[in-house]
Motif scaffolding. Sequence first.
Motif, PDB file in Angstrom:
ATOM      1  N   PRO A   1       0.255  -5.554  -7.419  1.00 24.96           N
ATOM      2  CA  PRO A   1      -0.719  -5.492  -8.517  1.00 24.96           C
ATOM      3  C   PRO A   1      -1.661  -4.298  -8.392  1.00 24.96           C
ATOM      4  N   THR A   2      -1.932  -3.878  -7.160  1.00 24.43           N
ATOM      5  CA  THR A   2      -2.763  -2.685  -6.959  1.00 24.43           C
ATOM      6  C   THR A   2      -2.094  -1.466  -7.573  1.00 24.43           C
ATOM      7  N   ALA A   3      -0.788  -1.335  -7.325  1.00 30.22           N
ATOM      8  CA  ALA A   3      -0.040  -0.211  -7.887  1.00 30.22           C
ATOM      9  C   ALA A   3       0.015  -0.287  -9.405  1.00 30.22           C
ATOM     10  N   LEU A   4       0.150  -1.493  -9.962  1.00 27.56           N
ATOM     11  CA  LEU A   4       0.216  -1.640 -11.423  1.00 27.56           C
ATOM     12  C   LEU A   4      -1.090  -1.174 -12.065  1.00 27.56           C
ATOM     13  N   ALA A   5      -2.219  -1.538 -11.461  1.00 25.18           N
ATOM     14  CA  ALA A   5      -3.505  -1.065 -11.979  1.00 25.18           C
ATOM     15  C   ALA A   5      -3.606   0.450 -11.876  1.00 25.18           C
ATOM     16  N   GLY A   6      -3.114   0.997 -10.773  1.00 24.24           N
ATOM     17  CA  GLY A   6      -3.138   2.444 -10.611  1.00 24.24           C
ATOM     18  C   GLY A   6      -2.281   3.155 -11.642  1.00 24.24           C
ATOM     19  N   TRP A   7      -1.092   2.613 -11.914  1.00 20.60           N
ATOM     20  CA  TRP A   7      -0.223   3.229 -12.918  1.00 20.60           C
ATOM     21  C   TRP A   7      -0.848   3.166 -14.312  1.00 20.60           C
ATOM     22  N   ALA A   8      -1.512   2.040 -14.632  1.00 21.81           N
ATOM     23  CA  ALA A   8      -2.156   1.918 -15.942  1.00 21.81           C
ATOM     24  C   ALA A   8      -3.218   2.992 -16.131  1.00 21.81           C
ATOM     25  N   ASP A   9      -4.012   3.241 -15.094  1.00 20.90           N
ATOM     26  CA  ASP A   9      -5.018   4.310 -15.164  1.00 20.90           C
ATOM     27  C   ASP A   9      -4.364   5.681 -15.222  1.00 20.90           C
ATOM     28  N   TRP A  10      -3.350   5.869 -14.377  1.00 26.38           N
ATOM     29  CA  TRP A  10      -2.676   7.169 -14.277  1.00 26.38           C
ATOM     30  C   TRP A  10      -2.136   7.641 -15.624  1.00 26.38           C
ATOM     31  N   ALA A  11      -1.573   6.737 -16.404  1.00 26.18           N
ATOM     32  CA  ALA A  11      -0.938   7.109 -17.675  1.00 26.18           C
ATOM     33  C   ALA A  11      -1.931   7.595 -18.717  1.00 26.18           C
TER      34      ALA A  11
ATOM     35  N   LEU B   1      -8.288  12.708  -5.861  1.00 28.13           N
ATOM     36  CA  LEU B   1      -8.269  12.359  -7.285  1.00 28.13           C
ATOM     37  C   LEU B   1      -9.637  11.881  -7.767  1.00 28.13           C
ATOM     38  N   ALA B   2     -10.257  11.018  -6.981  1.00 27.24           N
ATOM     39  CA  ALA B   2     -11.510  10.409  -7.420  1.00 27.24           C
ATOM     40  C   ALA B   2     -12.688  11.360  -7.332  1.00 27.24           C
ATOM     41  N   TYR B   3     -12.777  12.131  -6.247  1.00 21.21           N
ATOM     42  CA  TYR B   3     -13.984  12.908  -5.994  1.00 21.21           C
ATOM     43  C   TYR B   3     -13.858  14.387  -6.317  1.00 21.21           C
ATOM     44  N   ARG B   4     -12.645  14.932  -6.249  1.00 18.55           N
ATOM     45  CA  ARG B   4     -12.452  16.342  -6.599  1.00 18.55           C
ATOM     46  C   ARG B   4     -12.065  16.482  -8.061  1.00 18.55           C
ATOM     47  N   GLN B   5     -11.174  15.592  -8.521  1.00 19.08           N
ATOM     48  CA  GLN B   5     -10.704  15.668  -9.896  1.00 19.08           C
ATOM     49  C   GLN B   5     -11.410  14.676 -10.821  1.00 19.08           C
ATOM     50  N   ALA B   6     -12.298  13.856 -10.282  1.00 20.47           N
ATOM     51  CA  ALA B   6     -13.130  12.933 -11.057  1.00 20.47           C
ATOM     52  C   ALA B   6     -12.321  11.942 -11.875  1.00 20.47           C
ATOM     53  N   ALA B   7     -11.167  11.522 -11.375  1.00 18.23           N
ATOM     54  CA  ALA B   7     -10.384  10.496 -12.054  1.00 18.23           C
ATOM     55  C   ALA B   7     -11.110   9.158 -11.955  1.00 18.23           C
ATOM     56  N   GLY B   8     -11.352   8.524 -13.092  1.00 20.52           N
ATOM     57  CA  GLY B   8     -12.033   7.234 -13.115  1.00 20.52           C
ATOM     58  C   GLY B   8     -13.540   7.323 -13.135  1.00 20.52           C
ATOM     59  N   ALA B   9     -14.094   8.511 -12.965  1.00 24.54           N
ATOM     60  CA  ALA B   9     -15.553   8.654 -12.962  1.00 24.54           C
ATOM     61  C   ALA B   9     -16.095   8.600 -14.383  1.00 24.54           C
TER      62      ALA B   9
ATOM     63  N   HIS C   1      -8.551  -0.524  -9.950  1.00 26.16           N
ATOM     64  CA  HIS C   1      -7.644  -0.082  -8.891  1.00 26.16           C
ATOM     65  C   HIS C   1      -8.332   0.118  -7.539  1.00 26.16           C
ATOM     66  N   PRO C   2      -9.478   0.823  -7.460  1.00 23.61           N
ATOM     67  CA  PRO C   2     -10.104   0.998  -6.135  1.00 23.61           C
ATOM     68  C   PRO C   2     -10.542  -0.311  -5.495  1.00 23.61           C
ATOM     69  N   VAL C   3     -10.847  -1.315  -6.303  1.00 21.35           N
ATOM     70  CA  VAL C   3     -11.234  -2.622  -5.762  1.00 21.35           C
ATOM     71  C   VAL C   3     -10.025  -3.310  -5.133  1.00 21.35           C
ATOM     72  N   LEU C   4      -8.906  -3.287  -5.839  1.00 16.36           N
ATOM     73  CA  LEU C   4      -7.699  -3.941  -5.341  1.00 16.36           C
ATOM     74  C   LEU C   4      -7.153  -3.269  -4.087  1.00 16.36           C
ATOM     75  N   VAL C   5      -7.358  -1.977  -3.963  1.00 17.34           N
ATOM     76  CA  VAL C   5      -6.845  -1.233  -2.808  1.00 17.34           C
ATOM     77  C   VAL C   5      -7.348  -1.807  -1.488  1.00 17.34           C
ATOM     78  N   GLN C   6      -8.552  -2.396  -1.523  1.00 17.45           N
ATOM     79  CA  GLN C   6      -9.145  -2.878  -0.274  1.00 17.45           C
ATOM     80  C   GLN C   6      -8.299  -3.960   0.395  1.00 17.45           C
ATOM     81  N   VAL C   7      -7.581  -4.749  -0.396  1.00 15.82           N
ATOM     82  CA  VAL C   7      -6.830  -5.879   0.187  1.00 15.82           C
ATOM     83  C   VAL C   7      -5.621  -5.393   0.989  1.00 15.82           C
ATOM     84  N   PRO C   8      -4.689  -4.622   0.393  1.00 17.93           N
ATOM     85  CA  PRO C   8      -3.554  -4.188   1.223  1.00 17.93           C
ATOM     86  C   PRO C   8      -3.977  -3.287   2.379  1.00 17.93           C
ATOM     87  N   MET C   9      -4.926  -2.383   2.145  1.00 17.35           N
ATOM     88  CA  MET C   9      -5.340  -1.501   3.235  1.00 17.35           C
ATOM     89  C   MET C   9      -5.993  -2.296   4.366  1.00 17.35           C
ATOM     90  N   GLY C  10      -6.835  -3.252   4.001  1.00 18.83           N
ATOM     91  CA  GLY C  10      -7.470  -4.079   5.028  1.00 18.83           C
ATOM     92  C   GLY C  10      -6.459  -4.886   5.814  1.00 18.83           C
TER      93      GLY C  10
END
Length: 304
Positions: free
Chosen positions: A109-119, A178-186, A69-78
């Motif tokens: 697809p970025t959101a789909l990857a995020g939802w898969a992790d979120w669940a 989420l990533a740095y305070r709650q350590a999601a995905g770490a 998910h963090p990799v895919l985020v770069q495309v829409p944000m960029g």
Amino acid sequence: MTPAPGTRPPTVGVLVPRLLRSCVDALERVENAQALDRVVTPVQKAVRALPLGALRDVLHGRQLGHPLHPVLVQVPMGAWISSAVLDFLPGARRPARVLVGLGTLTALPTALAGWADWAEQHEQQMRTGLVHAAANAGAVSLYGASFVVRGRRPMLGRALGLGGLTCASVGGFIGGHLAYRQAAGANKTEPVPHLVEPGWHRLGPVGELTAGKPVRWMLGEVPVVVVRAEDGTIDALADRCSHLAGPLSEGEVADGCVTCPWHDSVFRLADGSVVRGPATAPQPCFETRVDADGTVAVCLPGAG
């Protein structure tokens, strides 16, 4: 509000940290808001029920070795940030609209990857993640509308784009929490090699091991799961799952693998590699031996 006589008004250097601190405080209230569970629970069930098959591990990033998910985020944000820049340049209306469309499409697809992790996260992370998703959904909606109206009403399209960028920025701030305070995905096992001293360490008598049954022993402050195979081979991994620190010693052992009881990540006992997600990082693996007195000893690979 007029400052008291003899005092200076707060400067930007004071106001910005206060504002950010207030945002973090608000997110802490969100992660403890149990009322959100009325939405979290059915949405989690729906995401888990999606017939994704092998694509689910791809969305988690198992093959990549860390979340996708963090990799895919770069495309829409960029794309969206670039479109905002082009909106202020003369003669760049067409490429700006193309970038708005590109960002909107790749957000899916970025959101789909995020939802898969979120669940597959714990309660506090899912509550925060729900607000993160809402902000990003607002961004996608505004950018979609911006793309539609840009040809006929360019000023409105630009305004909608700036609104979308604002929502995406808020979503990014929450994602950082989420990533740095709650350590999601770490990787929850990253500290293990730094907590175990080099050399061999004695754990326990081999007679306490039953074939195919995981046993939890402590190596200082590091829990280790030890499994004896039918042929007498002994494997040892860090006990806490790299995904969310679930106890592997309480999981099932089959076909040379152990399954985490919390989210069903599967690891190969021989080397700790990930066979099935949501985990993406391998488990730290130990070399094993049985000393002359029948005591099982372990060491980190290459540290004996």
